[in-house]
Design a protein around this motif. Structure first.
Motif, short mmCIF file in Angstrom:
data_model
loop_
_atom_site.label_atom_id
_atom_site.label_comp_id
_atom_site.label_asym_id
_atom_site.label_seq_id
_atom_site.Cartn_x
_atom_site.Cartn_y
_atom_site.Cartn_z
N LEU A 81 17.17 -8.61 -14.17
CA LEU A 81 17.01 -8.54 -12.71
C LEU A 81 18.34 -8.20 -12.05
CD1 LEU A 81 15.20 -8.98 -10.21
CD2 LEU A 81 15.92 -11.38 -10.25
N LEU A 82 18.34 -7.16 -11.22
CA LEU A 82 19.54 -6.76 -10.48
C LEU A 82 19.55 -7.34 -9.07
CD1 LEU A 82 19.74 -3.01 -11.59
CD2 LEU A 82 20.94 -4.98 -12.56
N PHE A 83 18.45 -7.22 -8.36
CA PHE A 83 18.32 -7.87 -7.06
C PHE A 83 16.84 -7.94 -6.71
CE2 PHE A 83 18.98 -3.37 -6.24
CZ PHE A 83 18.01 -3.05 -5.30
N GLU A 84 16.53 -8.78 -5.73
CA GLU A 84 15.13 -9.03 -5.36
C GLU A 84 14.98 -8.94 -3.85
OE1 GLU A 84 11.59 -12.34 -6.16
OE2 GLU A 84 13.67 -12.72 -6.79
N LEU A 85 13.88 -8.30 -3.42
CA LEU A 85 13.57 -8.17 -2.00
C LEU A 85 12.57 -9.24 -1.57
CD1 LEU A 85 13.15 -4.28 -1.78
CD2 LEU A 85 15.23 -5.63 -1.45
N ASP A 86 12.53 -9.51 -0.27
CA ASP A 86 11.61 -10.51 0.28
C ASP A 86 10.17 -10.06 0.05
OD1 ASP A 86 10.31 -12.47 1.63
OD2 ASP A 86 11.21 -12.07 3.59
N PRO A 87 9.37 -10.83 -0.71
CA PRO A 87 8.02 -10.37 -1.05
C PRO A 87 6.94 -10.84 -0.07
CG PRO A 87 8.54 -12.30 -2.34
CD PRO A 87 9.74 -12.05 -1.46
N ALA A 88 7.28 -11.56 1.01
CA ALA A 88 6.26 -12.19 1.86
C ALA A 88 5.28 -11.16 2.43
CB ALA A 88 6.95 -12.96 2.99
N ASP A 89 5.78 -10.07 3.01
CA ASP A 89 4.90 -9.07 3.61
C ASP A 89 3.99 -8.44 2.57
OD1 ASP A 89 6.08 -9.58 6.02
OD2 ASP A 89 7.45 -7.87 5.94
N HIS A 90 4.51 -8.18 1.41
CA HIS A 90 3.72 -7.53 0.37
C HIS A 90 2.71 -8.49 -0.24
CE1 HIS A 90 6.37 -4.07 0.63
NE2 HIS A 90 7.40 -4.89 0.61
N GLU A 91 3.03 -9.78 -0.30
CA GLU A 91 2.04 -10.76 -0.77
C GLU A 91 0.87 -10.85 0.21
OE1 GLU A 91 4.41 -14.22 -1.14
OE2 GLU A 91 5.08 -13.77 -3.19
N ALA A 92 1.16 -10.84 1.51
CA ALA A 92 0.09 -10.87 2.51
C ALA A 92 -0.77 -9.62 2.42
CB ALA A 92 0.69 -11.01 3.91
N ARG A 93 -0.14 -8.48 2.25
CA ARG A 93 -0.89 -7.24 2.11
C ARG A 93 -1.78 -7.27 0.88
NH1 ARG A 93 -3.69 -3.09 4.00
NH2 ARG A 93 -3.54 -1.26 2.67
N LEU A 94 -1.29 -7.85 -0.21
CA LEU A 94 -2.09 -7.94 -1.42
C LEU A 94 -3.31 -8.84 -1.21
CD1 LEU A 94 -2.48 -7.28 -4.40
CD2 LEU A 94 -0.98 -9.20 -4.97
N ARG A 95 -3.13 -9.95 -0.49
CA ARG A 95 -4.28 -10.82 -0.22
C ARG A 95 -5.32 -10.10 0.64
NH1 ARG A 95 -0.04 -14.64 0.36
NH2 ARG A 95 -0.08 -14.40 2.63
N GLN A 96 -4.85 -9.33 1.61
CA GLN A 96 -5.78 -8.62 2.49
C GLN A 96 -6.61 -7.59 1.72
OE1 GLN A 96 -3.86 -6.56 5.69
NE2 GLN A 96 -5.70 -5.49 6.35
N VAL A 97 -5.95 -6.77 0.93
CA VAL A 97 -6.69 -5.73 0.20
C VAL A 97 -7.54 -6.34 -0.91
CG1 VAL A 97 -5.00 -3.94 0.77
CG2 VAL A 97 -4.71 -5.29 -1.31
N SER A 98 -7.16 -7.49 -1.42
CA SER A 98 -8.02 -8.17 -2.40
C SER A 98 -9.31 -8.64 -1.74
CB SER A 98 -7.27 -9.35 -3.01
OG SER A 98 -6.13 -8.91 -3.73
N ALA A 99 -9.21 -9.15 -0.50
CA ALA A 99 -10.42 -9.53 0.24
C ALA A 99 -11.28 -8.32 0.54
CB ALA A 99 -10.03 -10.26 1.53
N ASP A 100 -10.67 -7.22 0.92
CA ASP A 100 -11.43 -5.98 1.17
C ASP A 100 -12.15 -5.53 -0.09
OD1 ASP A 100 -10.48 -6.04 3.74
OD2 ASP A 100 -8.87 -4.59 3.39
N LEU A 101 -11.51 -5.68 -1.22
CA LEU A 101 -12.14 -5.30 -2.48
C LEU A 101 -13.34 -6.19 -2.79
CD1 LEU A 101 -12.22 -3.71 -5.13
CD2 LEU A 101 -10.54 -5.30 -6.06
N ALA A 102 -13.20 -7.49 -2.54
CA ALA A 102 -14.32 -8.40 -2.78
C ALA A 102 -15.50 -8.05 -1.88
CB ALA A 102 -13.87 -9.84 -2.55
N ALA A 103 -15.25 -7.73 -0.61
CA ALA A 103 -16.33 -7.34 0.31
C ALA A 103 -16.99 -6.05 -0.15
CB ALA A 103 -15.78 -7.20 1.72
N ALA A 104 -16.22 -5.09 -0.60
CA ALA A 104 -16.79 -3.83 -1.08
C ALA A 104 -17.64 -4.05 -2.32
CB ALA A 104 -15.67 -2.83 -1.36
#
Length: 368
Positions: A81-104
């Protein structure tokens, strides 16, 4: 009696003073001869430098740096690991699209169930509608026959008009019922079109699932990009990233210098005639005086150094002065040096090529 000449005494005294000069000339000649003897069959240049693979590291997404576990000039292994970015926004986006996938996926299940139900019900409904049409037609035909019979009897005054009117009313009612049942049959016959429409709806729902799956995969990929790891082993250099820094996608923030250095020796073009691929090379690194490294001739650059300069010379106009050009020759270490040694790109070296080995191909004829 003759007396000795006084001039002979200085001449005899000057003869011993010539011996130091003769001795010095002899020593110089001996040194030059020894130098020639030791360097015969060899060629060298002091216009040579160490090179290595330099990998520029840039984030694949923009974001805020939250952790930098490496320091300047630290050696890291591939995958570290060289460096790490804040994952909060991307985790929220992943939860949203996972819910969209379940609905589809739920919509696909509903569409598939409706299609299966229609396919199962269609043959029975069609047969039932056809039977109802046949029954209604039979009753209507019987009523029409009764009406004609009652008309004949009424003409002979054998039945009252009321009976005839009842027969006519019954005929008209049964005829209307037969037409209604026939319309129902036509509706049942459209079940094939209904099945096709439901199949299209199912295909559309499945396409929506694939789209939602792609969106989730993209979101998961973006989340994984928050962790920037080393693609190769090497040393961290030119680090320009700290916790809290805002980094932009594609902008390099540090570099990795590889662990497999080589030497680029700029030989004069007049020195290339006797160079062969595979010839042994003795390499002296200015940073490690008294230490010798072994190597071999690897390849020749397809062009002189000046041909690849920022402003290549233009010799087609004006007066021309011929200048001996230098051609970069790649020399590789053999065996590879210890990775713990700091052989950094740009370090000056002096390679000494043994020209007595002529078994390899000439550099100009070497295969790619």
């Amino acid at each position: 009696m003759n007396t000795p000449q006084p001039a002979d005494a200085p001449t005899a005294a000057a003869a011993p003073r010539r011996w130091p000069w003769l001795l010095a000339v002899a020593l110089v000649a001996l040194g030059l001869g020894l130098f020639w003897w030791m360097n015969r069959g060899h060629t060298s240049t002091d216009d040579a430098y160490i090179q290595a693979n330099i990998t520029m590291i840039a984030p694949r997404i923009s974001g805020t740096v939250v952790r930098v576990p490496v320091t300047d000039n630290q050696r890291v292994e591939a995958g570290a690991l060289l460096f790490e970015l804040d994952p909060a926004d991307h985790e929220a986006r992943l939860r949203q699209v996972s819910a969209d996938l379940a609905a589809a996926e739920a919509r696909v299940q509903v569409a598939r169930a409706e299609l299966d139900m229609t396919r199962t019900r269609a043959p029975a409904a069609l047969a039932q509608a056809a039977a109802a049409v046949r029954s209604a037609r039979a009753r209507a035909e019987k009523a029409a026959a009764d009406e004609r019979r009652y008309e004949a009897l009424f003409a002979k005054d054998q039945i009252p008009r009321q009976v005839l009117e009842q027969a006519r009313s019954s005929h008209l009612a049964l005829q209307a019922e037969a037409e209604g049942v026939q319309a129902g049959l036509r509706g049942a016959q459209t079940l094939a079109q209904q099945i096709a429409a439901q199949e299209a709806a199912l295909a559309s729902a499945e396409a929506a699932v694939a789209q939602a799956q792609a969106a989730r995969d993209q979101a998961a990929l973006q989340l994984r990009y928050c962790r920037v790891t080393a693609p190769v082993a090497g040393r961290v250099t030119r680090k320009n990233v700290l916790p809290g820094s805002q980094v932009q996608m594609g902008t390099p923030v540090l570099a990795l210098v590889g662990d497999q250095p080589w030497v680029v020796a700029n030989f004069k073009e007049t020195q290339l005639e006797d160079l062969r691929v595979g010839q042994p090379v003795e390499i002296e690194v200015d940073a490690y005086p008294g230490r010798h490294f072994s190597g071999r001739v690897d390849s020749l650059q397809a062009g002189t150094g000046s041909a690849f300069s920022l402003l290549p010379p233009e010799n087609a106009s004006g007066n021309f002065v011929k200048v001996v050009q230098r051609v970069p020759v790649k020399l590789v270490f053999d065996p590879a040096p210890d990775p713990a040694l700091h052989l950094a790109p740009g370090m000056s070296v002096i390679p000494r090529v043994d020209l007595r080995e002529q078994g390899g191909a000439r550099l100009a004829e070497a295969p790619p």
